[in-house]
Design a protein around this motif. Structure first.
Motif, short mmCIF file in Angstrom:
data_model
loop_
_atom_site.label_atom_id
_atom_site.label_comp_id
_atom_site.label_asym_id
_atom_site.label_seq_id
_atom_site.Cartn_x
_atom_site.Cartn_y
_atom_site.Cartn_z
N ILE A 1 0.89 -0.71 0.31
CA ILE A 1 -0.34 -0.40 0.23
C ILE A 1 0.44 1.35 -0.25
O ILE A 1 1.89 1.41 0.64
CB ILE A 1 -1.16 0.20 1.15
N HIS A 2 0.28 2.00 -1.12
CA HIS A 2 1.55 3.51 -1.30
C HIS A 2 0.40 4.70 -0.42
O HIS A 2 -0.41 4.72 -0.96
CB HIS A 2 2.12 3.63 -2.54
N CYS A 3 1.13 4.50 0.01
CA CYS A 3 0.67 6.14 1.10
C CYS A 3 1.30 7.62 1.05
O CYS A 3 2.40 7.45 1.73
CB CYS A 3 0.72 6.39 2.36
N GLY A 4 0.11 8.27 0.81
CA GLY A 4 1.31 9.62 0.26
C GLY A 4 1.46 10.14 1.43
O GLY A 4 2.24 10.84 2.25
N LYS A 5 0.31 10.39 3.09
CA LYS A 5 0.80 10.44 4.58
C LYS A 5 0.16 9.06 4.75
O LYS A 5 -1.13 8.38 4.77
CB LYS A 5 -0.13 12.23 4.07
N LEU A 6 0.90 8.86 6.29
CA LEU A 6 0.38 8.32 6.96
C LEU A 6 0.57 8.75 8.47
O LEU A 6 1.47 9.36 8.64
CB LEU A 6 1.76 7.02 6.67
N ILE A 7 -0.70 8.28 9.42
CA ILE A 7 -0.45 9.16 10.37
C ILE A 7 0.48 7.94 11.34
O ILE A 7 -0.38 7.22 11.67
CB ILE A 7 -1.97 9.40 11.18
N ASP A 8 0.62 8.35 11.80
CA ASP A 8 1.33 7.47 13.41
C ASP A 8 1.41 8.06 13.96
O ASP A 8 1.40 9.08 15.62
CB ASP A 8 2.84 7.73 13.38
N ILE B 1 0.27 -7.45 -5.16
CA ILE B 1 -1.16 -6.84 -5.24
C ILE B 1 0.34 -5.29 -4.74
O ILE B 1 0.29 -4.68 -3.52
CB ILE B 1 -2.13 -6.68 -4.97
N THR B 2 -0.06 -4.69 -5.29
CA THR B 2 -0.37 -2.56 -5.01
C THR B 2 -1.46 -1.46 -5.21
O THR B 2 -2.31 -1.77 -6.57
CB THR B 2 1.01 -2.38 -6.32
N ILE B 3 -1.92 -1.67 -4.25
CA ILE B 3 -2.82 0.26 -4.10
C ILE B 3 -2.24 0.99 -3.91
O ILE B 3 -1.35 1.29 -3.02
CB ILE B 3 -3.54 -0.08 -2.82
N ASP B 4 -2.72 1.71 -4.42
CA ASP B 4 -1.87 3.92 -4.72
C ASP B 4 -3.06 4.56 -3.53
O ASP B 4 -4.15 4.95 -4.41
CB ASP B 4 -2.05 4.13 -5.98
N LEU B 5 -2.64 4.60 -2.72
CA LEU B 5 -2.70 5.88 -2.12
C LEU B 5 -2.04 6.80 -2.14
O LEU B 5 -2.11 7.71 -0.40
CB LEU B 5 -3.97 5.14 -0.54
N LYS B 6 -1.20 7.66 -2.92
CA LYS B 6 -0.58 8.46 -2.79
C LYS B 6 -1.39 10.01 -2.38
O LYS B 6 -0.41 10.27 -2.20
CB LYS B 6 0.74 8.17 -3.83
N GLU B 7 -2.03 9.45 -2.54
CA GLU B 7 -3.43 11.09 -3.26
C GLU B 7 -3.88 11.22 -1.79
O GLU B 7 -4.48 12.24 -1.17
CB GLU B 7 -4.15 11.40 -4.35
#
Length: 425
Positions: A23-30, A64-70
């Motif tokens: 899962i490609h994350c543009g922003k990720l909340i820690d 599998i690649t999931i694009d959540l870059k935005e």
């Protein structure tokens, strides 16, 4: 021997070529650190998170690649106060007599899916008829889609109290409900009621420490259990690995509940500073349910929506909940995110974040209350509430950064629970 090598080949290839999800994350909340990270990749294998890597990493050909870059990605959300069996409507009180258990169950399936689609991958259900326990099991077995449910089964009340299921009934239908039906009068009843909930398959205990708004009874806030009864409930609950949640609007009932050993106070409307300090002393949390307060205030203005006995209670209590939350938060009381969904439409739980921030809670703190705080109360802090290695793959995403625009939490666009994608817009 031939069969052995065939089996070995199958197992080896299954292991070597198992499919992971990147899962490609543009922003990720820690949520643990309270930071917003950028350009991260979450690697999921089965139902667990196995890696969190810098940058946008790709896997093997079959992965599998999931694009959540935005998008902004975070752990699955946890709502600590919902009613999965019901949803407010003008016929709700009549339907208690016209709906069969099957009707309740079919409706609950839809409410469960609405909760999951709103990003709430885990919920704490605080009282219903017992269908909630069957629903929990059906979801856990993969028969229907819904959040992971921790349920109290039938809530506990006193005779004529907020959780007495026969309030408002005509005399021949009232009977004399007891511990089996969730009605407690005395210490021995209290112990038996907890043990019955355990037998039924509940995960926790919910008591109604004071009167309530939506019960067909006069008081919204009078204390309805003795301290001794509450202690008996909490001590017995502890024996069975349960924590106890207490519905409470009135201050005296809250103090009895905290002194008796409850873990969470639900609503807390008329809470005094003394009670706030008592909660801090005993490590008890407030579950605010601001959205429900606003909903009952609005619906009380609609002629005939509620029975007449409820209207003045709704107009008294509803408008005060948000301000009490602000005072409690400012005084340092622990806050656990909860909405009372069912009093309003399931799936609109995300509104609560905006009301919390409106009252002065930082957006990150509100998100943490719905993740790491609630996971801790559920004794799931090593499995839920964080995007971290070894945690369950409960992952959601929204379009914008909620630390800058909190209302984006009302529109969750990606939902993964236990490694399975349920929503991707």
């Amino acid at each position: 021997m031939k069969h052995f090598f065939t089996l070995l080949f199958v197992l080896t290839n299954t292991f070597l070529f198992s499919q992971d999800t990147y899962i490609h994350c543009g922003k990720l909340i820690d949520t643990k650190a309270g930071n917003v990270l950028t350009e991260k990749t979450i690697v999921v294998s089965g139902n667990k998170i196995i890696k969190v890597q810098d940058g946008y990493v790709t896997g093997k050909k079959d992965d599998i690649t999931i694009d959540l870059k935005e998008k902004t990605v975070m752990p699955g959300l946890i709502d600590m106060h919902i009613h999965i069996e019901s949803e407010s409507n003008p016929k709700a009180y009549l339907q208690r007599y016209t709906n069969n258990e099957a009707d309740v169950a079919f409706n609950a399936v839809g409410y469960a899916k609405s909760s999951l689609m709103a990003g709430f991958t885990t919920v704490r259900d605080l009282g219903g008829s017992g269908v909630n326990i069957a629903l929990k099991k059906a979801i856990a077995r993969g028969k229907i889609d819904g959040p992971r449910i921790f349920t109290s089964g039938k809530a506990l009340g006193t005779t004529g109290g907020h959780a007495d299921p026969t309030n408002g009934s005509r005399k021949d239908l009232m009977g004399d409900p007891g511990p089996k039906e969730g009605v407690v009068n005395g210490v021995e009843d209290a112990k038996k009621a907890v043990r019955q909930r355990y037998k039924n398959g509940a995960d926790l205990i919910k008591i109604t420490a004071t009167g309530g708004v939506l019960s067909v009874a006069k008081s919204s806030s009078n204390p309805q259990f003795t301290v001794e009864e509450i202690k008996a409930i909490c001590e017995t609950a502890k024996d069975y690995g349960f924590h106890v949640a207490a519905h409470a609007h009135g201050d005296e009932g809250m103090q009895r509940a905290v002194l008796g050993g409850v873990k969470t106070i639900e609503h807390g409307t008329l809470m005094s500073e003394k009670t706030m300090d008592l909660m801090k002393q005993h490590d008890a949390y407030l579950v605010p349910t601001i959205t429900a307060g606003k909903e009952v205030t609005e619906k009380a203005a609609i002629d005939g929506y509620y029975p007449a006995i409820i209207v003045p209670k709704a107009l008294e209590i509803g408008p005060k909940i948000q301000n009490t939350f602000k005072k409690a938060y400012d005084r340092g009381v622990g806050i656990a995110f909860g909405t009372d969904a069912g009093v309003f439409k399931h799936g609109q739980n995300g509104k609560e974040f905006g009301f919390m921030v409106e009252a002065g809670m930082p957006a990150m703190a509100a998100i943490q209350s719905a993740t790491i705080t609630n996971a801790k109360i559920l004794n799931m802090e090593d499995q839920l509430g964080q995007i971290a290695i070894g945690f369950l793959a409960d992952i959601v995403a929204v379009n914008e950064d909620p630390t800058k625009k909190i209302n984006t939490m009302e529109n969750v666009v990606f939902v993964m629970k236990d490694g399975k994608v349920f929503k991707m817009q």
